[in-house]
Design an enzyme around this catalytic site. Sequence first.
Site, PDB file in Angstrom:
ATOM      1  CE  LYS A  14      27.182  37.019  32.724  1.00 40.64           C
ATOM      2  NZ  LYS A  14      27.394  35.896  33.630  1.00 40.64           N
ATOM      3  CB  CYS A  42      27.673  37.186  42.101  1.00 38.99           C
ATOM      4  SG  CYS A  42      29.118  36.214  41.775  1.00 38.99           S
ATOM      5  CG  HIS A  65      26.188  39.981  39.382  1.00 39.21           C
ATOM      6  ND1 HIS A  65      27.475  40.439  39.527  1.00 39.21           N
ATOM      7  CD2 HIS A  65      26.292  38.658  39.074  1.00 39.21           C
ATOM      8  CE1 HIS A  65      28.313  39.442  39.320  1.00 39.21           C
ATOM      9  NE2 HIS A  65      27.629  38.350  39.046  1.00 39.21           N
ATOM     10  CG  ASP A  88      24.032  44.214  34.938  1.00 40.17           C
ATOM     11  OD1 ASP A  88      24.261  43.612  33.881  1.00 40.17           O
ATOM     12  OD2 ASP A  88      24.373  43.793  36.060  1.00 40.17           O
ATOM     13  CD  GLN A 140      22.480  36.438  33.389  1.00 44.34           C
ATOM     14  OE1 GLN A 140      22.042  35.655  32.539  1.00 44.34           O
ATOM     15  NE2 GLN A 140      23.597  36.204  34.050  1.00 44.34           N
TER      16      GLN A 140
END
Length: 418
Positions: free
Chosen positions: A238, A376, A135, A212, A215
């Site tokens: 999220k 993104c 991303h 990261d 998600q």
Amino acid sequence: MVTTKEISTSLSASVDWKKVREDFPILKREVNGKPLVYLDNAASSQKPKQVIDAIVHYYSHYNANVHRGVHTLSQEGTHAFEASRLLVKEFINASKTEEVIFTKGTTGAINLLAYSWGRKYIQEGDEILISQLEHHSNIVPWQMLCEGKKATLKIVPINEKGELIWDKFLQLLSDKTKLISVAHISNALGPVNPVKNIIQEAHQRNILVHIDGAQAAPHQKIDVQDMDCDFYTFSGHKMCGPTGIGILYGKEKWLEEMPPFEGGGEMIKTVSFEKTIYNDLPFKFEAGTPHIEGAIVLGDAIKYLTGIGLENISKREHELLHLATKELNSLDGIRLIGTAAEKSSVLSFLVGDIHPFDMGTILDKMGVAVRTGHHCCQPLMAWFDIPGTVRASFSFYNNENDIDRLIEAVKKAIKMLS
Ligand code: 7TS
């Protein structure tokens, strides 16, 4: 205080998903005269009433600034704020609350890391390794750092399925590599990266690793100690929590060594014009009045998710992903982008030469919310040589009817646009 462990074990293994769906008031609304089908969960999740009520409760009962008042409201707020930090610590199995820093989100957390850790440890000629899947939030802060330091950003390539190419990854590791920063799960295509193996290889060479987790945290059990990552980042919005709040997890030994990112109140012990002494962890990295409501209610979101059980969530979302993949694949002209063996609940696709925006617009007219475009991830789209994709991303509160509605809407859109 109730711990996440107690909440998880107090629940039965089987979940009434119909009842769970009832928790989300927004799913009862209509869009363009049709019941809403929300399949843009990778961009932001919806909020259950337990979370919405917690926001109202905070502002109705103990809204006040934290860590600074002797009065009751401030003390109650401070208690709730720190109780939430403890819930986050348990949620990711960090070893201490000092390792949990509240940030604005994943983007804020990665920028903190690049600015603070990066400015101290990256020198001219060093290399930072990211992947083709990242991303923009996990690309641009490192580009900015490398530009300033005359360091180099190296990219781990992927195969056609959207998986990292392991041999190439190994070949890219060298004495110059100081940090690997990769997504746990790709937001645009859904592959789950082999983060534990990446971390093992990195640590054998004294390279630090940031994962990261934007998600991953909403969809599967995260254990930062088992993973052994040095840093882990994710966003509250999220995972059924509020926007504007996120987490930087870091091993205490690294966070201790890192200089503050922003200066101001809260991050200091004493200030004089001659010398300022910085505060201890985690406050050293939390300058100014924090997003109090966000941090507290993130705790409520965690209670909600752990109440259902992350294993149950994962299982349910995989069921939905498999069904949707099968149904979508049965349509003529469908091209799935991202077919990794291990995938999270993201389905990115194209149909013939129909532009993703046109498909998305027609789907919206039928009440189906998907994301279209580059997500993104422009370098990833450039690699596939496509303008973008249509992305349906599932959450545990979606159901089989949502998938039927998606398929029906895609079929209609194909008829209209072909
Ligand atoms: N990293 C990943 C893997 C992401 O998916 C996102 C947001 C971010 C970082 C940034 O998170 P933020 O909360 O700081 O904005 N992903 C998406 C998406 O897929 N669609 O909209 C936002």
